[in-house]
Motif scaffolding. Sequence first.
Motif, PDB file in Angstrom:
ATOM      1  N   SER A  86       0.874  -1.173   0.000  1.00 17.76           N
ATOM      2  CA  SER A  86       0.000   0.000   0.000  1.00 17.76           C
ATOM      3  C   SER A  86       0.907   1.218   0.000  1.00 17.76           C
ATOM      4  O   SER A  86       2.129   1.083   0.109  1.00 17.76           O
ATOM      5  N   ASP A 135       1.844   3.137   2.166  1.00 20.70           N
ATOM      6  CA  ASP A 135       2.721   3.280   3.336  1.00 20.70           C
ATOM      7  C   ASP A 135       3.307   1.953   3.819  1.00 20.70           C
ATOM      8  O   ASP A 135       3.979   1.902   4.847  1.00 20.70           O
ATOM      9  N   THR A 136       3.068   0.880   3.078  1.00 17.15           N
ATOM     10  CA  THR A 136       3.499  -0.450   3.516  1.00 17.15           C
ATOM     11  C   THR A 136       4.213  -1.168   2.370  1.00 17.15           C
ATOM     12  O   THR A 136       3.721  -1.188   1.236  1.00 17.15           O
ATOM     13  N   GLU A 177       7.240  -4.486   1.224  1.00 18.24           N
ATOM     14  CA  GLU A 177       7.978  -5.694   1.562  1.00 18.24           C
ATOM     15  C   GLU A 177       9.427  -5.536   1.145  1.00 18.24           C
ATOM     16  O   GLU A 177       9.720  -4.931   0.106  1.00 18.24           O
ATOM     17  N   THR A 226       7.677  -7.068   6.299  1.00 19.66           N
ATOM     18  CA  THR A 226       6.682  -6.085   5.882  1.00 19.66           C
ATOM     19  C   THR A 226       6.890  -4.839   6.729  1.00 19.66           C
ATOM     20  O   THR A 226       6.834  -4.900   7.963  1.00 19.66           O
ATOM     21  N   GLN A 246       6.023  -0.799   7.560  1.00 18.70           N
ATOM     22  CA  GLN A 246       5.054   0.297   7.421  1.00 18.70           C
ATOM     23  C   GLN A 246       5.678   1.586   7.917  1.00 18.70           C
ATOM     24  O   GLN A 246       6.284   1.618   8.987  1.00 18.70           O
ATOM     25  N   SER A 247       5.564   2.644   7.123  1.00 15.29           N
ATOM     26  CA  SER A 247       6.143   3.933   7.479  1.00 15.29           C
ATOM     27  C   SER A 247       5.040   4.939   7.787  1.00 15.29           C
ATOM     28  O   SER A 247       4.084   5.078   7.017  1.00 15.29           O
ATOM     29  N   SER A 248       5.184   5.636   8.905  1.00 13.67           N
ATOM     30  CA  SER A 248       4.219   6.675   9.278  1.00 13.67           C
ATOM     31  C   SER A 248       4.744   8.066   8.953  1.00 13.67           C
ATOM     32  O   SER A 248       4.093   9.070   9.264  1.00 13.67           O
ATOM     33  N   LYS A 275       7.793   9.542   2.397  1.00 13.73           N
ATOM     34  CA  LYS A 275       8.463   8.249   2.390  1.00 13.73           C
ATOM     35  C   LYS A 275       9.656   8.304   1.442  1.00 13.73           C
ATOM     36  O   LYS A 275       9.511   8.625   0.264  1.00 13.73           O
TER      37      LYS A 275
END
Length: 310
Positions: A119, A121-122, A124, A135, A137-139, A143
């Motif tokens: 997605s 923000d996510t 692999e 996996t 995920q970036s907040s 990015k």
Amino acid sequence: MTALVIAEHDNQSIKGATLNTVTAAAQLGGDVHVLVAGSNAADAAKAASQIAGVAKVIHADAAGFEHGLAENVAAQVIALAGSYSHIVFPATASGKNVAPRVAALLDVGQVSDITKVVSPDTFERLIYAGNAIATVQSSDKVKVITVRSTGFDAAAATGGSAAVEAATATADSGKSSFVGSEIARNDRPELTAAKIIVSGGRALGSATQFNEVLTPLADKLGAALGASRAAVDAGYAPNDWQVGQTGKIVAPQLYIAAGISGAIQHLAGMKDSKVIVAINKDPEAPIFSVADYGLEADLFAAVPELVRTL
């Protein structure tokens, strides 16, 4: 939501890894813009505008960008970063040089060497030399991502018609200067772009035997030559032929491994190849675990016989 891809180029043409990076950026769900920061790089900017899926090309031209010095390119990216949700680099030597600087200057975490977009923000990425997939995920608001080219198909180099927009070039940082380069040249395909690769390992025994045994096969197939780290460390092959975790990551249509046992570090660099052929006299060699075709034989007999058959 718009992604900015930092093109890798030689001021005349776009390098192949950029095409894979455009594909990854397109999967983020928004428009894809490409930055071409170079010197007299109008031809490269034009080539970037023809890449399928690119909405706009930003061309920053200045003498300080001629050799892609990381400090200067990073400053240019930062000048544009406010307009983008994602800043995307190829995970090449150049991309790995610039991306961390950009991430640090933006005070965000970098998501490195992604192989899949889950997605916006996510992502692999491979860890433990490719034995596990993480996996991530970036907040972060922006990015900063590097893309493993073997994880994504290349975008079509033609068919696009993006507008080319001139950007004000940032000043030379003065922090580094280009002194010179020694570029190894040969008539074979570039290792990371080759469709067929013939690689040899330590079992070849010497640089002379490496060339005598593998070169005829590579010539027959029009292939690039590669080597394991053990073969490179032993002096059988030059450093730029090394395939593996600490060498080059490749994914050709056909990968022939002769006398390579298949250490985990080597497998991490070539196991995404479409067809893998392994030639090794040790039936327990790990290379057979990833090979599509395995030949348990002495390479000094098998490879010349293969050449004669071809």
